[in-house]
Scaffold this motif. Structure first.
Motif, PDB file in Angstrom:
ATOM      1  N   ILE A 153       0.838  -1.210   0.000  1.00 31.50           N
ATOM      2  CA  ILE A 153       0.000   0.000   0.000  1.00 31.50           C
ATOM      3  C   ILE A 153       0.869   1.255   0.000  1.00 31.50           C
ATOM      4  O   ILE A 153       0.630   2.206  -0.757  1.00 31.50           O
ATOM      5  CB  ILE A 153      -0.957  -0.016   1.210  1.00 31.50           C
ATOM      6  N   ILE A 154       1.900   1.265   0.847  1.00 27.18           N
ATOM      7  CA  ILE A 154       2.800   2.421   0.905  1.00 27.18           C
ATOM      8  C   ILE A 154       3.505   2.616  -0.433  1.00 27.18           C
ATOM      9  O   ILE A 154       3.619   3.747  -0.942  1.00 27.18           O
ATOM     10  CB  ILE A 154       3.818   2.241   2.047  1.00 27.18           C
ATOM     11  N   SER A 155       3.970   1.517  -1.034  1.00 36.34           N
ATOM     12  CA  SER A 155       4.680   1.619  -2.317  1.00 36.34           C
ATOM     13  C   SER A 155       3.773   2.184  -3.409  1.00 36.34           C
ATOM     14  O   SER A 155       4.205   2.997  -4.240  1.00 36.34           O
ATOM     15  CB  SER A 155       5.203   0.236  -2.742  1.00 36.34           C
ATOM     16  N   LEU A 156       2.500   1.767  -3.393  1.00 36.50           N
ATOM     17  CA  LEU A 156       1.568   2.282  -4.396  1.00 36.50           C
ATOM     18  C   LEU A 156       1.326   3.773  -4.215  1.00 36.50           C
ATOM     19  O   LEU A 156       1.321   4.541  -5.198  1.00 36.50           O
ATOM     20  CB  LEU A 156       0.238   1.524  -4.309  1.00 36.50           C
ATOM     21  N   PHE A 157       1.135   4.222  -2.961  1.00 39.16           N
ATOM     22  CA  PHE A 157       0.933   5.653  -2.712  1.00 39.16           C
ATOM     23  C   PHE A 157       2.145   6.462  -3.163  1.00 39.16           C
ATOM     24  O   PHE A 157       2.018   7.528  -3.775  1.00 39.16           O
ATOM     25  CB  PHE A 157       0.631   5.891  -1.229  1.00 39.16           C
ATOM     26  N   LYS A 158       3.334   5.970  -2.834  1.00 40.84           N
ATOM     27  CA  LYS A 158       4.558   6.681  -3.248  1.00 40.84           C
ATOM     28  C   LYS A 158       4.654   6.754  -4.771  1.00 40.84           C
ATOM     29  O   LYS A 158       5.041   7.777  -5.340  1.00 40.84           O
ATOM     30  CB  LYS A 158       5.786   5.971  -2.687  1.00 40.84           C
ATOM     31  N   ARG A 159       4.303   5.655  -5.423  1.00 40.53           N
ATOM     32  CA  ARG A 159       4.440   5.615  -6.880  1.00 40.53           C
ATOM     33  C   ARG A 159       3.438   6.548  -7.558  1.00 40.53           C
ATOM     34  O   ARG A 159       3.763   7.197  -8.553  1.00 40.53           O
ATOM     35  CB  ARG A 159       4.209   4.173  -7.351  1.00 40.53           C
ATOM     36  N   PHE A 160       2.218   6.614  -7.003  1.00 39.86           N
ATOM     37  CA  PHE A 160       1.216   7.500  -7.593  1.00 39.86           C
ATOM     38  C   PHE A 160       1.531   8.973  -7.343  1.00 39.86           C
ATOM     39  O   PHE A 160       0.983   9.843  -8.017  1.00 39.86           O
ATOM     40  CB  PHE A 160      -0.176   7.170  -7.053  1.00 39.86           C
ATOM     41  N   ALA A 161       2.416   9.244  -6.381  1.00 42.45           N
ATOM     42  CA  ALA A 161       2.796  10.627  -6.083  1.00 42.45           C
ATOM     43  C   ALA A 161       3.849  11.158  -7.046  1.00 42.45           C
ATOM     44  O   ALA A 161       4.148  12.356  -7.051  1.00 42.45           O
ATOM     45  CB  ALA A 161       3.300  10.735  -4.646  1.00 42.45           C
ATOM     46  N   THR A 162       4.415  10.279  -7.883  1.00 41.69           N
ATOM     47  CA  THR A 162       5.410  10.720  -8.867  1.00 41.69           C
ATOM     48  C   THR A 162       4.716  11.254 -10.116  1.00 41.69           C
ATOM     49  O   THR A 162       3.506  11.054 -10.317  1.00 41.69           O
ATOM     50  CB  THR A 162       6.326   9.554  -9.267  1.00 41.69           C
ATOM     51  N   LEU A 163       5.480  11.917 -10.982  1.00 43.31           N
ATOM     52  CA  LEU A 163       4.922  12.462 -12.218  1.00 43.31           C
ATOM     53  C   LEU A 163       4.335  11.363 -13.093  1.00 43.31           C
ATOM     54  O   LEU A 163       3.230  11.510 -13.636  1.00 43.31           O
ATOM     55  CB  LEU A 163       6.005  13.219 -12.988  1.00 43.31           C
ATOM     56  N   GLY A 165       3.181   8.531 -12.139  1.00 45.20           N
ATOM     57  CA  GLY A 165       1.977   8.024 -11.500  1.00 45.20           C
ATOM     58  C   GLY A 165       0.792   8.944 -11.719  1.00 45.20           C
ATOM     59  O   GLY A 165      -0.331   8.488 -11.991  1.00 45.20           O
ATOM     60  N   ILE A 166       1.031  10.261 -11.638  1.00 45.75           N
ATOM     61  CA  ILE A 166      -0.044  11.232 -11.871  1.00 45.75           C
ATOM     62  C   ILE A 166      -0.527  11.168 -13.322  1.00 45.75           C
ATOM     63  O   ILE A 166      -1.728  11.195 -13.599  1.00 45.75           O
ATOM     64  CB  ILE A 166       0.445  12.655 -11.521  1.00 45.75           C
ATOM     65  N   LEU A 167       0.431  11.048 -14.254  1.00 45.85           N
ATOM     66  CA  LEU A 167       0.063  10.930 -15.661  1.00 45.85           C
ATOM     67  C   LEU A 167      -0.740   9.653 -15.927  1.00 45.85           C
ATOM     68  O   LEU A 167      -1.698   9.665 -16.711  1.00 45.85           O
ATOM     69  CB  LEU A 167       1.317  10.954 -16.535  1.00 45.85           C
ATOM     70  N   ALA A 168      -0.361   8.553 -15.261  1.00 44.16           N
ATOM     71  CA  ALA A 168      -1.085   7.295 -15.435  1.00 44.16           C
ATOM     72  C   ALA A 168      -2.524   7.429 -14.951  1.00 44.16           C
ATOM     73  O   ALA A 168      -3.463   6.945 -15.599  1.00 44.16           O
ATOM     74  CB  ALA A 168      -0.380   6.166 -14.692  1.00 44.16           C
TER      75      ALA A 168
END
Length: 704
Positions: A153-163, A165-168
């Motif tokens: 869960i933590i890894s997913l939140f961190k990944r979505f916080a990157t550029l 992740g936001i674009l995805a």
């Protein structure tokens, strides 16, 4: 990666593909009976997705996943479940693949876009991915469950916080935004429709059409055929009652030799003149036909409609005399809805007359095949050979039957449950059939209801299973208790928005179209497409041949043959003006008919009679002749239909809403896709006038 890591990564790769296929199949079967997204949250229509569509969807998703998994494996050089951080990156890649597949289905295919199914694929595949990660980490790497879950869960939140992740995520919501715009913004809907057409053009083929009577436009021609094999003359029957004699390959105007319009009453729904035949024994010394057999409907009485088979004397001098010579052979009382008349009249190689009768040809509540003629093909001897059986003098009150005998080898003679005239039964609406000139086999197109169309190879004495089977068994239909041998259709196809009314065809025996010799050539009225199938192989694929230049209510009404075996079709054209054509299927280099691009300028004013006819032809099968939602196909749709005669409907629905539904179909407003889009098939002013007409229905039919 070393050899062991490559082996493990390969196993995980295969496992991921299996997971995706399982997710797709699970999502399909779940959404056939359940809504993943509650209607209270997101109003999306129920969509029919066939098994063929399912496999098409599965291939699209599987292809996108294959590319995504391969690229991520090459880029990151480790498999998806190697760590929770690696899984988080994999899931970002997965969102790109999932969204790409969804957009491709929405924009670039003709598959009905089922939002419930696509959402379920996303949810089920995510769940299977997550379970696989936990299983791998716990079983293979011996990691604690809660630690693995927390890290994931933590890894997913961190990944979505990157550029990335936001674009995805932004890309992921694109189909949702487009879907919303598609239902609310006409410009967006038009653009997406144009994209779909661009991605799915009609295939180019080696064949096209030549107008064989270019100097003349017919008023809804329903069939064109030669009278006999000894002259180069064609006869064309118009739905409104005109019979024309045409000298093929001559530029002179067709000659109207008979006009029965005064016998028809109002020509609406599926009524009018529908069948024409010539007795090969009735010819003059120069091989011209002396009599014409016509099958037509008579709607002149406000209370009773009739289907009538009559013969007219063509040797008389004037049209009035020929009309007055009518000799009625069959007069069959029918229900007053105007649907399912059948239509084909043909003299068989045996010299007997064969007539196709629809299931609507009966008085109310009289359905027994012992008491009426309906829902089948009959065979009668109009030459009245002395060796055949004379008709009984007593007939039911609703039938006039005269001037013919019953062939002694008809299959149901002596069967108290079936009248002697029948040759085959269990057909819904046998509108067009023909005999093969080489084998004498009878081939028939049986027009279906809301899902299936059938091609039947008609055999003596067989029951073709309607009403309990139409393409596939009907769950709510009872079997006919006649004790007859049943025969399945030779070929069936499912409805799309436009392929929805089969026109039975012919076995091609001509010379110009070499690769089609021996093939059965048939058409669909609404889409105006022509197809071929192998009459000797039920498993063969059906091939698209060509599409005529007029479709929908203007589409193909018959497929026949010239004396030399070449194929003719008639296209109806508009009901409001003569615009129908007689076309020949030819090699593409001989074709001179291009896609119809009619002038969309509306006529001078709204003509209610014309628009009422437009409604009757295109809308009444489902919505009812009155617009009250009680059409003959309404129950089979499985969805509630609006009552246009109710003021409450119009209180909630504006003219703009009605036009949008007609143009874009049910899904455009969150309703059933069984309401197809008519934009592009109807002219813009026709859509506008239909909306006006629908709004006028409450005042015409007082609603209580």
């Amino acid at each position: 990666m070393d050899r062991q890591q490559i082996k493990i990564s390969g196993i995980v790769f295969v496992g991921q593909m299996v997971l995706m296929i399982l997710a797709i199949l699970s999502a399909y079967y779940y959404t056939r009976s359940h809504d993943l997204i509650p209607k209270s949250i997101l109003k999306v229509p129920s969509v029919h997705v066939s098994r063929d569509d399912l496999w098409h969807i599965a291939k699209i998703f599987a292809g996108c996943y294959f590319i995504q998994i391969s690229l991520s494996l090459l880029h990151l050089r480790s498999h998806a479940f190697a760590s929770t951080a690696r899984f988080a990156t994999e899931y970002i890649y997965y969102l790109w693949a999932y969204t790409t597949a969804s957009l491709y289905i929405f924009i670039a295919t003709t598959i009905n876009y089922d939002a419930q199914l696509v959402a379920a694929i996303g949810l089920f595949s995510t769940i299977l991915y997550a379970l696989s990660l936990l299983s791998w980490q716990i079983i293979w790497l011996q990691q604690p469950f809660f630690k693995t879950l927390t890290q994931a869960i933590i890894s997913l939140f961190k990944r979505f916080a990157t550029l990335s992740g936001i674009l995805a995520l932004a890309y992921f919501i694109t189909p949702l935004l487009l879907g919303k715009a598609f239902t609310s913004d006409r410009d967006v809907a038009n653009k997406i429709t144009q994209w779909r057409i661009w991605f799915n053009p009609v295939d180019s083929t080696p064949w096209g059409f030549k107008n064989v009577v270019p100097q003349f436009k017919f008023h809804q021609p329903v069939i064109a055929k030669p009278a006999n094999p000894f002259n180069n003359t064609l006869y064309v029957l118009e739905r409104f009652g005109g019979v024309y004699k045409v000298a093929i390959e001559h530029t002179k105007q067709p000659e109207k030799i008979l006009d029965i319009s005064s016998l028809l009453g109002e020509v609406e729904i599926e009524n009018g003149a529908v069948g024409l035949a010539f007795n090969p024994l009735d010819v003059t010394s120069d091989n011209q036909p002396t009599r014409a057999y016509l099958y037509y409907t008579d709607t002149r009485s406000a209370n009773t409609q009739f289907n009538r088979l009559s013969v007219f004397d063509l040797t008389l001098s004037t049209q009035d005399e020929r009309l007055a010579s009518e000799k009625i052979i069959l007069q069959l009382e029918r229900v007053n809805d105007g649907f399912h008349n059948g239509g084909s009249v043909e003299f068989g190689p045996d010299g007997y007359l064969y007539l196709g009768l629809g299931e609507g040809v009966h008085p109310k509540k009289i359905l027994s095949l012992a008491d009426t003629l309906r829902s089948g093909v009959i065979r009668i001897d109009v030459n009245q050979q002395s060796s055949n059986i004379e008709l009984a003098t007593e007939q039911p009150n609703h039938i006039i039957a005269q001037h013919y005998r019953i062939p002694v080898d008809n299959p149901f003679i002596g069967n108290s449950k079936v009248r002697d005239e029948y040759w085959a039964v269990g057909l819904r609406n046998p509108f067009r059939f023909s005999f093969d000139s080489t084998t004498s086999q009878l081939w028939l197109g049986d027009v279906g209801s809301t899902v299936w169309e059938e091609i039947n190879r008609i055999e003596k004495g067989m029951h073709y299973q309607f009403p309990h089977v139409e393409g596939l068994p009907h769950a709510d239909s009872e079997r006919n208790n006649l004790g007859l041998v049943e025969q399945k259709p030779f070929y069936t196809y499912q409805h799309t928005a436009y392929d929805r009314a089969v026109i039975g065809g012919v076995i091609y025996r001509g010379q110009q179209l070499k690769t089609l010799v021996g093939q059965y050539i048939f058409a669909d009225n609404y889409s105006a497409k022509m197809f071929s199938l192998d009459p000797n192989n039920q498993q063969s694929e059906v091939r698209f041949i060509a599409r005529a230049n007029q479709y929908a209510q203007r589409g193909i009404s018959s497929v026949t043959q010239l004396n030399n075996g070449e194929i003719l079709i008639t296209t109806l054209g508009a009901a409001s003006e003569p615009s129908g054509q007689v076309l020949q299927l030819v090699p593409i280099e001989q074709a001179n008919v291009i896609e119809d691009t009619p002038d969309d300028t509306p006529p001078a004013g709204y003509d209610e009679k014309i628009v009422a006819s437009l409604f009757a032809v295109n809308c009444a099968r489902c919505h009812g002749v009155k617009g009250d939602g009680d059409g003959p196909d309404a129950k089979a749709l499985g969805v509630p239909l609006p009552d246009f005669t109710s003021p409450l409907y119009h209180f909630k629905t504006s003219a703009e809403d009605i036009e949008l539904i007609i143009n874009k179909g049910g899904p455009a407003v969150g309703k059933s896709p069984l309401m197809p889009p008519w934009g592009g098939f109807l002219k813009p002013h026709e859509v506008e006038y239909l909306a006006i007409y629908i709004q006028s229905l409450p005042s015409k039919h007082h609603h209580h």
